[in-house]
Design an enzyme around this catalytic site. Structure first.
Site, mmCIF file in Angstrom:
data_model
loop_
_atom_site.group_PDB
_atom_site.id
_atom_site.type_symbol
_atom_site.label_atom_id
_atom_site.label_comp_id
_atom_site.label_asym_id
_atom_site.label_seq_id
_atom_site.Cartn_x
_atom_site.Cartn_y
_atom_site.Cartn_z
ATOM 1 N N CYS A 1 -14.145 1.288 -11.913
ATOM 2 C CA CYS A 1 -13.496 2.552 -12.229
ATOM 3 C C CYS A 1 -13.648 2.878 -13.719
ATOM 4 C CB CYS A 1 -12.046 2.526 -11.768
ATOM 5 S SG CYS A 1 -11.439 4.180 -11.432
ATOM 6 N N HIS B 1 -12.606 1.219 -6.259
ATOM 7 C CA HIS B 1 -12.018 -0.116 -6.422
ATOM 8 C C HIS B 1 -12.334 -0.987 -5.200
ATOM 9 C CE1 HIS B 1 -9.339 0.669 -9.903
ATOM 10 N NE2 HIS B 1 -9.422 1.911 -9.478
ATOM 11 N N GLU C 1 -12.042 -4.036 -4.849
ATOM 12 C CA GLU C 1 -11.128 -5.182 -4.732
ATOM 13 C C GLU C 1 -10.031 -4.961 -3.697
ATOM 14 O OE1 GLU C 1 -11.309 -3.135 -7.308
ATOM 15 O OE2 GLU C 1 -9.410 -2.871 -8.368
#
Ligand code: GLN
Length: 546
Positions: A388, A515, A517
């Site tokens: 990001c 993102h 993750e």
């Protein structure tokens, strides 16, 4: 509609890992064949976690449907096979918002709108909705028993005893007086159970956070004073690997006590639901891999929220999952970008790491430190993943130092820059409210080639976003000429939006506007992190040879 609800409350103090306890309980139940949901009740007045500072509250977890939620939902999603949505995080703010809207619409015409029954009814209604299509809902009540804020939630869950099959689990803390007698102290637990009883809730199970497993005499004592059976006093000792907790609980037969409480029998064939004894095979496998991983690699996360252990929670977990996939132990260190900025010494700080992650974030502090770190990794061929803001700054660094666009920046940090290589799209410029107005949640990304295609092995992905600014399409050509590949792209009308950038001539240089993750699980490590860790390991072994 679920008829079974497990409520997890917390006593003594916060930060006992109630979220991981909740996720672990739900994981065992899922393994027994139940369909499970997990819900977090948050007593704060913010409508969602979107406007909360990670320094205070840790990471903001983003769901597929674009809700900005408490980080415990991240634990739930990583431990379970289900996906979270905005339904899974209920805050005081959300409840009052909804009740006040109803009042304005005239839905309570004539009555005085009160905490009981209007607020508590609203809470119960929200909780019950999360049980649609599920066998069991595990509900975590945020905060600590005794807080003023959590009272309406506790009252609501107390009332649910009359309406559904319920099981109340209280998580407390049992300190050990290491420096003197080495005793386990049960008084805080006793007092917090008293507090809970005052509200009308008698726990069925007490889970005790402590450094070690509780000895038998302490279990007996807690059982006696708190009026639960001895088997229902469960140890929650320190573990290095959080994914071991479901096994630790299973080994203490937590699932049997829950089964007995909800269904009146230990796991056999119950009603038409057929819960089995949990086999926990995938959990055993993860434990084995983690225990057998010998070699370790060192990964740096460069960010600014380094003083809060949970600020990069999902990121750290996703990196660990990459380690699991490669059977490597990962040693993760948080590095303060502000320090690099002040000392201008990325080489000193970053040398010795096998891979670097530039984290996302907001605000100007530490930005130049991140840019210096990116430059160092780019020039020295060190594996680097930008997430990001990290990806946005990769572009800024490249613009300044490779394309010669002096003073290039994101207009977030320099609105007057001559080269706003990261900028707002037109529709974002009109927005004045800050809550819930970013580009949020899952968006489709087209994969066009490069490492991204090798990694994802598909040309269409959905990844979660949480940002206002975008890498500007106006500079794509210049960047491409100088060696950046835009390997992932989405679009808004006819405006292309860069989503993944790479430098193909670099060992491993990838930035993502989204993102990744948030979607990684220990059993299904995210491919980007798998590839990043693999590349970092290769870099380490090559470095060792030279
Ligand atoms: N501050 C940047 C933006 O709003 C990046 C946000 C982030 O890293 N999540 O676009």
């Amino acid at each position: 509609m679920a008829e079974n609800f497990i409520f997890v409350t917390g006593g003594v103090m916060s930060s006992l890992g109630k979220g991981i306890v909740t996720a672990s309980i739900a994981a065992i139940l899922e393994d027994m064949g139940f369909s499970v949901n997990a819900v977090k009740l948050d007593p704060y007045i913010n409508v969602d976690a979107g406007t909360m500072n990670p320094f205070q509250h840790g990471e903001v977890y983003v769901t597929e449907d674009g809700a900005e939620t408490d980080l415990d939902l991240g634990h739930y999603e990583r431990f379970l096979s289900i996906q979270m949505s905005r339904m899974n995080n209920i805050t005081t703010g959300k409840i009052y918002y909804s009740v006040i809207e109803k009042e304005r619409r005239g839905e309570f015409l004539g009555s005085t709108v009160q905490v009981i029954p209007h607020i508590t009814d609203e809470i119960k209604e929200h909780i019950k909705k999360t049980g649609e299509g599920k066998d069991i809902v595990v509900v975590e009540v945020g905060g600590t028993v005794g807080d003023i804020e959590s009272l309406p939630f506790l009252e609501a869950i107390r009332q649910m005893k009359k309406e559904k099959r319920t099981c109340y689990i209280h998580v407390t803390y049992v300190p050990i007086l290491e420096k003197t007698s080495g005793e386990f102290k049960t008084k805080p637990t006793q007092h917090s159970v008293m507090k809970l009883r005052e509200i009308g809730i008698q726990p069925d199970i007490i889970i005790c956070r402590s450094e070690k497993f509780l000895p038998n005499d302490i279990i007996k004592k807690i059982s006696l004073f708190c009026d639960v059976s001895e088997e229902a006093v469960i140890s929650d000792p320190d573990t290095e690997n959080i994914y071991e907790l479901p096994l630790i609980f299973r080994d203490q037969n937590l699932h049997k006590i829950i089964s007995k409480k909800l269904f009146g029998t230990e796991p056999v064939t119950l009603f038409d639901m057929v819960p089995k004894e949990p086999r926990m095979e995938k959990w055993e496998k993860i434990k084995r891999i983690i225990n057998n991983s010998k070699e370790d690699i060192k990964i740096a996360i460069v960010g600014k929220y380094t003083s809060h252990q949970d600020a990069y929670l999902s990121l750290k977990e996703a990196i660990r999952h990459g380690g699991i996939a490669n059977e490597l132990k990962v040693n993760i260190q948080l590095i303060d970008s502000e320090e690099i900025e002040q000392r201008k010494n990325p080489e000193e700080v970053i040398n010795g790491f096998d891979g670097v992650v530039i984290a996302g974030g907001f605000g100007k502090r530490g930005i130049e430190g991140k840019i210096l770190s990116i430059k160092f990794c780019r020039e020295n061929n060190i594996p680097i993943l930008g997430i990001c803001l990290g990806a946005q700054l990769m572009v800024v660094e490249f613009a300044r130092n490779v394309c010669g666009l002096k003073g290039a920046h994101s207009s977030e940090f320099n609105p007057d820059t001559e080269y706003p290589v990261v900028d707002l799209l037109e529709d974002q410029k009109k927005i004045t409210k800050l809550g819930g107005t970013m580009r949020l949640g899952a968006w489709e990304v087209k994969i066009l080639g490069g490492k991204a295609l090798q990694i994802y092995k598909t040309d269409k992905i959905y990844e979660r976003h949480r940002h206002r600014y975008e890498i500007s399409h106006k500079f794509i050509k210049i960047f491409e000429e100088k060696g950046i590949l835009f390997s992932g792209i989405s679009s808004k009308g006819d405006v292309p939006i860069p989503e993944i950038i790479e430098i193909p001539s670099h060992r491993w240089f990838i930035g993502t506007q989204f993102h990744p993750e948030f979607k990684s699980k220990p059993f299904a490590p995210h491919p980007l992190f798998v590839s990043f860790i693999e590349a970092s390991y290769k870099y380490k072994t090559e470095r060792m040879k030279n």
